[in-house]
Design a protein around this motif. Structure first.
Motif, PDB file in Angstrom:
ATOM      1  N   GLY A 207     -13.915   9.028  -1.384  1.00 58.73           N
ATOM      2  CA  GLY A 207     -13.499   9.546   0.142  1.00 58.73           C
ATOM      3  C   GLY A 207     -12.144   9.323   0.435  1.00 58.73           C
ATOM      4  O   GLY A 207     -11.694   8.637   0.297  1.00 58.73           O
ATOM      5  N   GLU A 208     -12.145  10.437   1.959  1.00 59.54           N
ATOM      6  CA  GLU A 208     -10.673  10.145   2.237  1.00 59.54           C
ATOM      7  C   GLU A 208     -10.363   8.886   3.002  1.00 59.54           C
ATOM      8  O   GLU A 208      -9.803   8.397   3.127  1.00 59.54           O
ATOM      9  CB  GLU A 208     -10.818  12.301   2.883  1.00 59.54           C
ATOM     10  CG  GLU A 208      -9.072  12.493   4.038  1.00 59.54           C
ATOM     11  CD  GLU A 208      -8.631  12.866   2.820  1.00 59.54           C
ATOM     12  OE1 GLU A 208      -7.111  13.120   2.820  1.00 59.54           O
ATOM     13  OE2 GLU A 208      -9.295  12.677   1.386  1.00 59.54           O
ATOM     14  N   ALA A 209     -11.806   8.546   3.722  1.00 64.30           N
ATOM     15  CA  ALA A 209     -11.387   7.494   4.060  1.00 64.30           C
ATOM     16  C   ALA A 209     -11.543   6.388   3.854  1.00 64.30           C
ATOM     17  O   ALA A 209     -10.843   5.141   4.133  1.00 64.30           O
ATOM     18  CB  ALA A 209     -13.104   7.445   4.878  1.00 64.30           C
ATOM     19  N   GLY A 210     -11.653   6.137   2.944  1.00 58.26           N
ATOM     20  CA  GLY A 210     -12.030   4.767   1.609  1.00 58.26           C
ATOM     21  C   GLY A 210     -10.630   4.294   1.245  1.00 58.26           C
ATOM     22  O   GLY A 210      -9.983   3.572   0.710  1.00 58.26           O
ATOM     23  N   TRP A 211      -9.819   5.750   1.295  1.00 61.19           N
ATOM     24  CA  TRP A 211      -8.647   5.806   0.743  1.00 61.19           C
ATOM     25  C   TRP A 211      -7.094   5.048   1.452  1.00 61.19           C
ATOM     26  O   TRP A 211      -6.452   3.821   1.187  1.00 61.19           O
ATOM     27  CB  TRP A 211      -7.881   7.161   1.006  1.00 61.19           C
ATOM     28  CG  TRP A 211      -6.171   7.562   0.524  1.00 61.19           C
ATOM     29  CD1 TRP A 211      -5.609   6.944  -0.691  1.00 61.19           C
ATOM     30  CD2 TRP A 211      -5.311   7.418   1.505  1.00 61.19           C
ATOM     31  NE1 TRP A 211      -3.646   6.599  -0.138  1.00 61.19           N
ATOM     32  CE2 TRP A 211      -4.182   7.071   1.087  1.00 61.19           C
ATOM     33  CE3 TRP A 211      -5.264   8.550   2.205  1.00 61.19           C
ATOM     34  CZ2 TRP A 211      -2.534   7.429   1.573  1.00 61.19           C
ATOM     35  CZ3 TRP A 211      -4.394   8.549   3.364  1.00 61.19           C
ATOM     36  CH2 TRP A 211      -2.994   8.338   2.679  1.00 61.19           C
ATOM     37  N   GLN A 213      -8.772   2.648   3.691  1.00 66.08           N
ATOM     38  CA  GLN A 213      -9.457   0.960   2.796  1.00 66.08           C
ATOM     39  C   GLN A 213      -8.250   0.631   1.717  1.00 66.08           C
ATOM     40  O   GLN A 213      -8.194  -0.578   1.583  1.00 66.08           O
ATOM     41  CB  GLN A 213     -10.956   1.279   2.864  1.00 66.08           C
ATOM     42  CG  GLN A 213     -11.795  -0.260   2.480  1.00 66.08           C
ATOM     43  CD  GLN A 213     -11.086  -0.712   4.221  1.00 66.08           C
ATOM     44  OE1 GLN A 213     -10.743  -0.996   4.832  1.00 66.08           O
ATOM     45  NE2 GLN A 213     -10.684  -1.534   3.650  1.00 66.08           N
ATOM     46  N   ARG A 214      -8.569   1.486   0.706  1.00 67.34           N
ATOM     47  CA  ARG A 214      -7.878   1.377  -0.214  1.00 67.34           C
ATOM     48  C   ARG A 214      -6.300  -0.285  -0.264  1.00 67.34           C
ATOM     49  O   ARG A 214      -5.558  -0.266  -0.388  1.00 67.34           O
ATOM     50  CB  ARG A 214      -7.399   2.039  -1.595  1.00 67.34           C
ATOM     51  CG  ARG A 214      -6.833   1.790  -2.776  1.00 67.34           C
ATOM     52  CD  ARG A 214      -6.878   0.815  -3.992  1.00 67.34           C
ATOM     53  NE  ARG A 214      -8.183   0.614  -4.124  1.00 67.34           N
ATOM     54  CZ  ARG A 214      -9.117   0.939  -5.157  1.00 67.34           C
ATOM     55  NH1 ARG A 214      -7.967   1.553  -6.242  1.00 67.34           N
ATOM     56  NH2 ARG A 214     -10.266   0.635  -5.509  1.00 67.34           N
ATOM     57  N   LEU A 215      -5.433   1.344   1.024  1.00 70.46           N
ATOM     58  CA  LEU A 215      -4.474   0.794   0.852  1.00 70.46           C
ATOM     59  C   LEU A 215      -4.495  -0.571   1.648  1.00 70.46           C
ATOM     60  O   LEU A 215      -3.187  -1.371   1.278  1.00 70.46           O
ATOM     61  CB  LEU A 215      -3.512   1.937   1.733  1.00 70.46           C
ATOM     62  CG  LEU A 215      -3.334   3.108   1.366  1.00 70.46           C
ATOM     63  CD1 LEU A 215      -2.595   4.196   2.639  1.00 70.46           C
ATOM     64  CD2 LEU A 215      -2.463   3.344   0.503  1.00 70.46           C
ATOM     65  N   ALA A 216      -4.949  -0.278   2.705  1.00 71.00           N
ATOM     66  CA  ALA A 216      -5.127  -1.578   3.778  1.00 71.00           C
ATOM     67  C   ALA A 216      -5.412  -3.358   2.112  1.00 71.00           C
ATOM     68  O   ALA A 216      -4.799  -4.315   2.740  1.00 71.00           O
ATOM     69  CB  ALA A 216      -6.429  -1.618   4.518  1.00 71.00           C
ATOM     70  N   ASP A 217      -5.999  -2.928   1.455  1.00 70.41           N
ATOM     71  CA  ASP A 217      -6.664  -3.520   0.106  1.00 70.41           C
ATOM     72  C   ASP A 217      -5.535  -4.329  -0.651  1.00 70.41           C
ATOM     73  O   ASP A 217      -5.014  -5.731  -0.353  1.00 70.41           O
ATOM     74  CB  ASP A 217      -7.889  -3.291  -0.677  1.00 70.41           C
ATOM     75  CG  ASP A 217      -8.685  -2.789   0.219  1.00 70.41           C
ATOM     76  OD1 ASP A 217      -8.965  -3.110   1.353  1.00 70.41           O
ATOM     77  OD2 ASP A 217     -10.211  -2.382  -0.476  1.00 70.41           O
ATOM     78  N   VAL A 218      -4.626  -3.126  -0.538  1.00 68.66           N
ATOM     79  CA  VAL A 218      -3.775  -3.607  -1.741  1.00 68.66           C
ATOM     80  C   VAL A 218      -2.439  -3.642  -0.940  1.00 68.66           C
ATOM     81  O   VAL A 218      -2.229  -5.192  -1.438  1.00 68.66           O
ATOM     82  CB  VAL A 218      -2.854  -2.321  -2.609  1.00 68.66           C
ATOM     83  CG1 VAL A 218      -1.873  -2.428  -3.596  1.00 68.66           C
ATOM     84  CG2 VAL A 218      -4.629  -1.572  -3.250  1.00 68.66           C
ATOM     85  N   LEU A 219      -2.152  -3.510   0.130  1.00 59.37           N
ATOM     86  CA  LEU A 219      -0.849  -3.629   0.617  1.00 59.37           C
ATOM     87  C   LEU A 219      -0.815  -4.106   1.662  1.00 59.37           C
ATOM     88  O   LEU A 219       0.065  -4.702   2.536  1.00 59.37           O
ATOM     89  CB  LEU A 219      -0.335  -2.414   0.816  1.00 59.37           C
ATOM     90  CG  LEU A 219       0.383  -1.336  -0.240  1.00 59.37           C
ATOM     91  CD1 LEU A 219       0.852  -0.069   0.693  1.00 59.37           C
ATOM     92  CD2 LEU A 219       1.455  -2.495  -1.302  1.00 59.37           C
TER      93      LEU A 219
END
Ligand SMILES: Nc1ncnc2c1ncn2[C@@H]1O[C@H](COP(=O)(O)OP(=O)(O)OP(=O)(O)O)[C@@H](O)[C@H]1O
Ligand SMILES: [Mg+2]
Length: 624
Positions: A207-211, A213-219
């Motif tokens: 989902g949109e919100a998870g995205w 979160q992914r940015l935060a996890d990776v960067l």
């Protein structure tokens, strides 16, 4: 972003099509193998991808996925050159939505390593293992999905192995390859192991919100908190993603991720478009950060121009450049103060520590008076609710912008009038993102209080930006007013300066400058922009000539004009050590909230900072 298509049989491509596919070396180092194998896993619809490496990927690369798998009879075909299940015709190639389409990767990897394919499809009784060297196929154990193992890369080509860097460097490149995929496929989980230890793990976030979160996890969290959201359509191009604020810029261009229809690309048009959006707010060599996804009709972009598919060609590069530039420019133009006020991380007012015990009266009517009673409010508060008084204060303040007034009549009054409309009322102190002014510190900083804590504003920097943005707006496309010098200022010019002055008379005039030859080696400055009449005419002329010599005349006008405006703004902005009243300070804060790009001064430095209650509490070890 590419969606897995219903799977087709792997077939060898017809010769005509083969000849149309960009040929060349696809495997340069372990990271190229990683990229290809992860591409394949994503094309197969995988939800979980695990990468295991030994020796930085040189000794072993193994990619496991839970995708659709490869039927046993197709395993040997998968290793053939130009064999793919992803396209069958030129039309398919023109609108390709999968990462792969050349049918080249596995064959290329197999030719430079010891490779095996272990795969099982839905409904198959067992998995099968194909040995890439011998071509032997035998039953093996595995759940549905595929594992590709690549051992001893370049073992038979020692010369190429020689070019590899240290294991750590190769490992870093491998991780970077997965990172690029992870940033665009938040719904897929990724794990990276090296020498038996997990080095990265990014869980799936549908989902949109998870995205975010992914940015935060990776960067990192910082990337998300110091970037702005982008969702911008320009003609056929849709740009989404996040772009870092100027103060998040880095010394290296290592956080610039751009995707075209879900494919990571390195593209000059995109990079330049992004860079130009920061032109006004990022100076020197600082590199902006961003993760941007461009969506467009696949027929508008050719992905078949480079063997590794990292480059693309746009049918209309101008439209892409513009879309990038405008998307970022617009998003950055919204003052961050506005974004803060809209965010949900505002500290509720009740969370503000109760300071009333410090005040002589048991229940202080507002935090403002609490601070005043502690003797910390240096300004005068007497006219907070008297617009006429505030207007007078403002006029006095903007009196410093005399030069600006000459250039743009009515400008200063505009600010004053605009500000007076929004004069702070005591009961709404917490409604302004940049809060309510409480004091001026050492003639340099304005201190304000908002619901999250303390705001510190560099008053000169902030005012400089406001004046500059207003000037730009006022000037629009008209030419800069110029004033003849009573005594022309002459200087010994270089041949290049002589040349530029002669060829660019019209452009110089537009910039408010008149420069002409006095002799073969001497130039005379005869007129300068009115507002810069006090400055050093020769210095100004020489820097403009140098700019002109470097750039194409069409763009320099815009840029040099902005530089001149910036210089003007700097002269016009309120100086340090000028005492401001609370009203003046509040007016400046309100103007900042309303001014585009007001978060940075013209030199790219921040104009304000929030010091949260949490940070203040930490300073005093409160709540420990
Ligand atoms: N992990 C996988 N899961 C399922 N099928 C796979 C996987 N890896 C490869 N394949 C099959 O093997 C074929 C060949 O893969 P290969 O990577 O060589 O070519 P491609 O992906 O079609 O094109 P490209 O060379 O552009 O990557 C693919 O078309 C696909 O059908
Ligand atoms: Mg592939």
């Amino acid at each position: 972003m590419s969606q897995p298509q219903p799977r087709r049989t792997i077939r060898e491509l017809p010769d005509v099509l083969i000849s149309q596919i960009a040929a060349g070396e696809v495997i340069e180092r372990p990271a190229s193998v990683v990229r290809e194998l992860v591409d394949n896993a994503l094309d197969a619809g995988a939800r979980h991808i695990t990468l295991r490496l030994l020796g930085g990927g040189i000794r072993l690369i193994s990619v496991e996925d839970d995708g659709c798998g490869i039927p046993v009879e197709e395993l040997p075909v998968a290793l053939k050159r130009h064999a793919t299940s992803k396209i069958v015709s030129l039309e398919d190639l023109e609108s390709v939505a999968t990462m792969g389409f050349r049918g080249e990767a596995l064959a290329a990897v197999n030719s430079v390593s010891d490779m095996s394919l272990l795969s099982r499809t839905e409904g198959a009784a067992t998995a099968f293992l194909l040995d890439g060297q011998t071509g032997e196929v035998r039953p093996a154990a595995r759940a549905v999905g595929t594992t590709v193992e690549v051992k001893e890369l370049f073992f038979s080509t020692p010369a190429r192995r020689h070019f590899l860097k240290s294991e750590n460097t190769e490992l870093a490149h491998c991780i970077e390859a997965v990172r690029r995929h992870a940033l665009v496929r938040a719904e897929v989980s990724f794990a990276i192991w090296h020498e038996g230890k997990i080095v990265e793990q990014w869980r799936s976030h549908p989902g949109e919100a998870g995205w975010n979160q992914r940015l935060a996890d990776v960067l990192g969290e910082d990337f998300v908190t110091s970037s702005v959201n982008i969702d911008f359509r320009s003609g056929p191009v849709h740009v989404r993603g996040r772009a870092g604020t100027p103060d998040a810029a880095r010394a290296r261009a290592d956080q610039q991720f751009a995707y075209v229809n879900g494919r990571f690309v390195r593209d000059k048009v995109i990079t330049h478009g992004a860079r130009s959006a920061y032109e006004d707010v990022l100076h020197g060599q600082r590199q902006p950060v961003y993760v941007l996804y461009l969506q467009m009709d696949p027929t508008r972009v050719d992905v078949n121009v480079h063997p590794t598919k990292i480059e693309v060609r746009f049918r209309d590069s101008r439209e892409v450049h513009q879309a990038m530039r405008h998307a970022i420019e617009r998003a950055l133009a919204v003052p961050r103060a506005q974004l803060i006020s809209g965010s949900d991380n505002i500290r509720p007012q009740s969370a503000t520590p109760d300071m009333s015990f410090l005040s002589p009266t048991p229940s202080a009517p507002s935090t403002q008076s609490t601070w005043s009673q502690r003797g910390m409010a240096f300004g005068t508060d007497r006219s907070a609710e008297d617009p006429a008084k505030a207007m007078a204060d403002l006029k006095a303040l903007w009196g410093n912008t005399q030069q600006v007034e000459e250039r743009a009549p009515g400008f200063a009054q505009g600010i004053a009038a605009g500000a007076s409309k929004q004069l702070p009322q005591a009961h709404t102190a917490h409604e302004w993102p940049l809060g309510r002014a409480i004091a001026q510190l050492q003639g340099v900083y304005i201190l304000a209080e908002n619901s999250q804590g303390l705001i510190v504003v560099d008053m000169h920097a902030a005012h400089e930006r406001i004046v500059y943005e207003r000037l730009k707006q006022q000037l629009g496309t008209t030419q800069i007013n110029s004033q003849p010098l009573l005594i022309p200022a002459s200087f010994a010019a270089t041949p290049q300066e002589m040349n530029t002055a002669e060829n660019c008379t019209a452009v110089l005039q537009q910039l408010g400058l008149e420069v002409s030859a006095l002799s073969a080696k001497t130039l005379a400055v005869r007129a300068v922009p009115t507002s810069l009449a006090q400055g050093d005419a020769v210095e100004l002329a020489r820097s403009v000539l140098a700019e002109l010599a470097q750039h194409d005349a069409a763009t320099v006008v815009q840029r040099a004009q902005n530089e001149i405006l910036a210089t003007m703004a700097c002269h016009g902005a309120v100086r340090a050590n000028r005492k401001l009243t609370l009203d003046e300070m509040n007016a400046l804060l309100r103007q900042m909230e309303d001014t585009e790009r007001s978060d940075q001064c013209n030199h790219g430095r921040p104009t304000w900072r929030q010091v949260s209650m949490r940070e203040l509490d930490a300073l005093f070890l409160r709540g420990r």
